[in-house]
Design a protein around this motif. Structure first.
Motif, PDB file in Angstrom:
ATOM      1  N   ALA A  98       0.832  -1.206   0.000  1.00 27.90           N
ATOM      2  CA  ALA A  98       0.000   0.000   0.000  1.00 27.90           C
ATOM      3  C   ALA A  98       0.869   1.260   0.000  1.00 27.90           C
ATOM      4  O   ALA A  98       2.028   1.231   0.426  1.00 27.90           O
ATOM      5  CB  ALA A  98      -0.902   0.002   1.226  1.00 27.90           C
ATOM      6  N   PRO A  99       0.312   2.392  -0.457  1.00 29.76           N
ATOM      7  CA  PRO A  99       1.073   3.640  -0.436  1.00 29.76           C
ATOM      8  C   PRO A  99       1.320   4.109   0.990  1.00 29.76           C
ATOM      9  O   PRO A  99       0.555   3.815   1.910  1.00 29.76           O
ATOM     10  CB  PRO A  99       0.178   4.617  -1.203  1.00 29.76           C
ATOM     11  N   SER A 100       2.401   4.860   1.160  1.00 25.77           N
ATOM     12  CA  SER A 100       2.708   5.447   2.464  1.00 25.77           C
ATOM     13  C   SER A 100       1.845   6.685   2.684  1.00 25.77           C
ATOM     14  O   SER A 100       1.505   7.396   1.739  1.00 25.77           O
ATOM     15  CB  SER A 100       4.187   5.830   2.531  1.00 25.77           C
ATOM     16  N   ASP A 101       1.513   6.942   3.953  1.00 28.58           N
ATOM     17  CA  ASP A 101       0.785   8.166   4.289  1.00 28.58           C
ATOM     18  C   ASP A 101       1.672   9.115   5.093  1.00 28.58           C
ATOM     19  O   ASP A 101       1.179  10.049   5.727  1.00 28.58           O
ATOM     20  CB  ASP A 101      -0.496   7.853   5.066  1.00 28.58           C
ATOM     21  N   ASP A 102       2.992   8.874   5.052  1.00 31.58           N
ATOM     22  CA  ASP A 102       3.939   9.698   5.805  1.00 31.58           C
ATOM     23  C   ASP A 102       4.997  10.268   4.870  1.00 31.58           C
ATOM     24  O   ASP A 102       6.007   9.606   4.588  1.00 31.58           O
ATOM     25  CB  ASP A 102       4.599   8.856   6.898  1.00 31.58           C
ATOM     26  N   PRO A 103       4.815  11.489   4.364  1.00 35.33           N
ATOM     27  CA  PRO A 103       5.806  12.091   3.465  1.00 35.33           C
ATOM     28  C   PRO A 103       7.155  12.343   4.124  1.00 35.33           C
ATOM     29  O   PRO A 103       8.126  12.668   3.441  1.00 35.33           O
ATOM     30  CB  PRO A 103       5.144  13.415   3.049  1.00 35.33           C
ATOM     31  N   GLY A 104       7.232  12.177   5.447  1.00 35.17           N
ATOM     32  CA  GLY A 104       8.499  12.357   6.145  1.00 35.17           C
ATOM     33  C   GLY A 104       9.161  11.049   6.530  1.00 35.17           C
ATOM     34  O   GLY A 104      10.124  11.047   7.300  1.00 35.17           O
ATOM     35  N   ALA A 105       8.685   9.924   5.992  1.00 38.84           N
ATOM     36  CA  ALA A 105       9.234   8.615   6.338  1.00 38.84           C
ATOM     37  C   ALA A 105      10.698   8.510   5.904  1.00 38.84           C
ATOM     38  O   ALA A 105      11.110   9.136   4.921  1.00 38.84           O
ATOM     39  CB  ALA A 105       8.414   7.514   5.678  1.00 38.84           C
ATOM     40  N   PRO A 106      11.520   7.722   6.625  1.00 34.89           N
ATOM     41  CA  PRO A 106      12.926   7.553   6.250  1.00 34.89           C
ATOM     42  C   PRO A 106      13.073   6.991   4.837  1.00 34.89           C
ATOM     43  O   PRO A 106      12.332   6.086   4.437  1.00 34.89           O
ATOM     44  CB  PRO A 106      13.447   6.556   7.285  1.00 34.89           C
ATOM     45  N   LEU A 107      14.031   7.515   4.093  1.00 34.90           N
ATOM     46  CA  LEU A 107      14.260   7.091   2.715  1.00 34.90           C
ATOM     47  C   LEU A 107      15.357   6.020   2.695  1.00 34.90           C
ATOM     48  O   LEU A 107      16.477   6.252   2.238  1.00 34.90           O
ATOM     49  CB  LEU A 107      14.645   8.293   1.852  1.00 34.90           C
TER      50      LEU A 107
ATOM     51  N   TYR B 243       2.215  13.912  -2.655  1.00 34.81           N
ATOM     52  CA  TYR B 243       3.244  14.187  -3.654  1.00 34.81           C
ATOM     53  C   TYR B 243       3.850  15.568  -3.375  1.00 34.81           C
ATOM     54  O   TYR B 243       5.080  15.724  -3.312  1.00 34.81           O
ATOM     55  CB  TYR B 243       2.607  14.139  -5.046  1.00 34.81           C
ATOM     56  N   GLY B 244       2.985  16.563  -3.180  1.00 24.69           N
ATOM     57  CA  GLY B 244       3.465  17.914  -2.905  1.00 24.69           C
ATOM     58  C   GLY B 244       4.225  18.018  -1.596  1.00 24.69           C
ATOM     59  O   GLY B 244       5.258  18.691  -1.518  1.00 24.69           O
TER      60      GLY B 244
END
Length: 312
Positions: free
Chosen positions: A79-88, A228-229
């Motif tokens: 599933a897609p993530s809902d945390d744009p600040g998640a560790p890359l 995305y933004g």
């Protein structure tokens, strides 16, 4: 016997089968070597040189695929993530799908090289992959494919039906606009201007509501213009502004090489981004950060700032 005229289309075929441009090149080299060694046994009354080469290439690919895991994109794993600040955090143990560098080979129409379709093909068992590509993309007859696979035309048609059903279940792999379409070019040019200006609201306005952003080898992916933004805002906060972009194509789709600003001046290659544009909006962006991908596209690692200014 001259096999070189077939190299480009064979690389495209092996790429569709394996999802790796580098492996495709290696397997075509193996195909050419096997054909050269067997040239005295070739019978022109039974098959054309092209058909004969595809039979060899198919066997080479099927052997290479034995025991292999499929090459996915992040969106094919969960599933897609809902945390744009998640560790890359990259997942280097996953054999990720690679893009196809259009400029390297002239393979004619590229609609059947688009990333979504190649990713969906990877879900199929190897022999079904071969049947689908040979019948649907390359338009060999059922009898020809049966000969190439050492089976019957009935079995080929049955495998083709199963492959079609599996692709339908895999989701939307429909047609996308060509990169030289004026509307597509205009969208990408606006995206470039917004990205280089670090203008997140302008970027978001260019997206569909359900736009997808994914970044192999990082297994995260996002769905929706909002996330995305938010992620793009994070990128500019982390890497600064003053990016430069170069336009190219991959998989018959518009693509951009993104160069991030360096503290001492100039810009360094950061990612290769492959876009799906539908309805004058960006619907999908696959962002590749693998140095092997950069090498396949012959992209320079670093570009002085004045080169981007001169290109304006």
């Amino acid at each position: 016997m001259d096999f070189e005229p077939y190299r480009g289309e064979l690389v495209a075929y092996c790429y569709r089968m394996l999802g790796s441009f580098h492996e495709a090149e290696d397997l075509v080299q193996e195909t050419m070597l096997r054909a050269w060694k067997a040239r005295d046994r070739y019978d022109h009354t039974r098959a054309s040189v092209r058909t004969w080469l595809y039979r060899i290439a198919t066997n080479v690919c099927l052997t290479a695929l034995e025991g292999r895991a499929r090459r996915p994109l992040p969106s094919g794993l969960g599933a897609p993530s809902d945390d744009p600040g998640a560790p890359l955090t990259p997942a280097l143990d996953i054999p990720w799908l690679q893009p196809f560098p259009d400029a390297r080979f002239d393979v004619g129409a590229r609609a059947d090289l688009r990333l979504a379709l190649v990713a969906a093909i990877q879900v199929l068992p190897p022999r079904q992959r071969a049947v689908l590509v040979l019948r649907e993309v390359l338009e060999f007859s059922a009898a020809e494919v049966a000969t190439q696979l050492g089976t019957t035309a009935t079995a080929v048609n049955s495998a083709l039906q199963r492959a079609r059903g599996a692709l339908e279940a895999a989701g939307d792999v429909g047609e996308v606009a060509e990169p030289d379409d004026p509307e597509v070019r205009a969208v990408i040019q606006r995206y470039v201007r917004a990205f280089e200006a670090a203008d997140v609201p302008a970027l978001v306005r260019l997206l569909t509501d359900e736009a997808v952003l994914e970044m192999p080898p990082v297994p995260l992916w996002y769905r929706g213009s909002r996330d995305y933004g938010l992620f793009m805002r994070r990128v500019f906060e982390m890497r600064g502004t003053g990016w430069g972009m170069r336009q190219l194509t991959a998989n018959g789709q518009p693509a951009l090489a993104a160069y991030a600003p360096e503290p001492g001046g100039g810009r360094r290659l950061h990612t290769l981004q492959v876009f799906t544009v539908t309805g004058a909006r960006v619907a999908h962006n696959v962002v590749f950060a693998d140095p092997r991908v950069f090498k396949a596209f012959d992209l320079p690692e670093r570009i002085p700032s004045d080169e981007f200014r001169q290109a304006r």
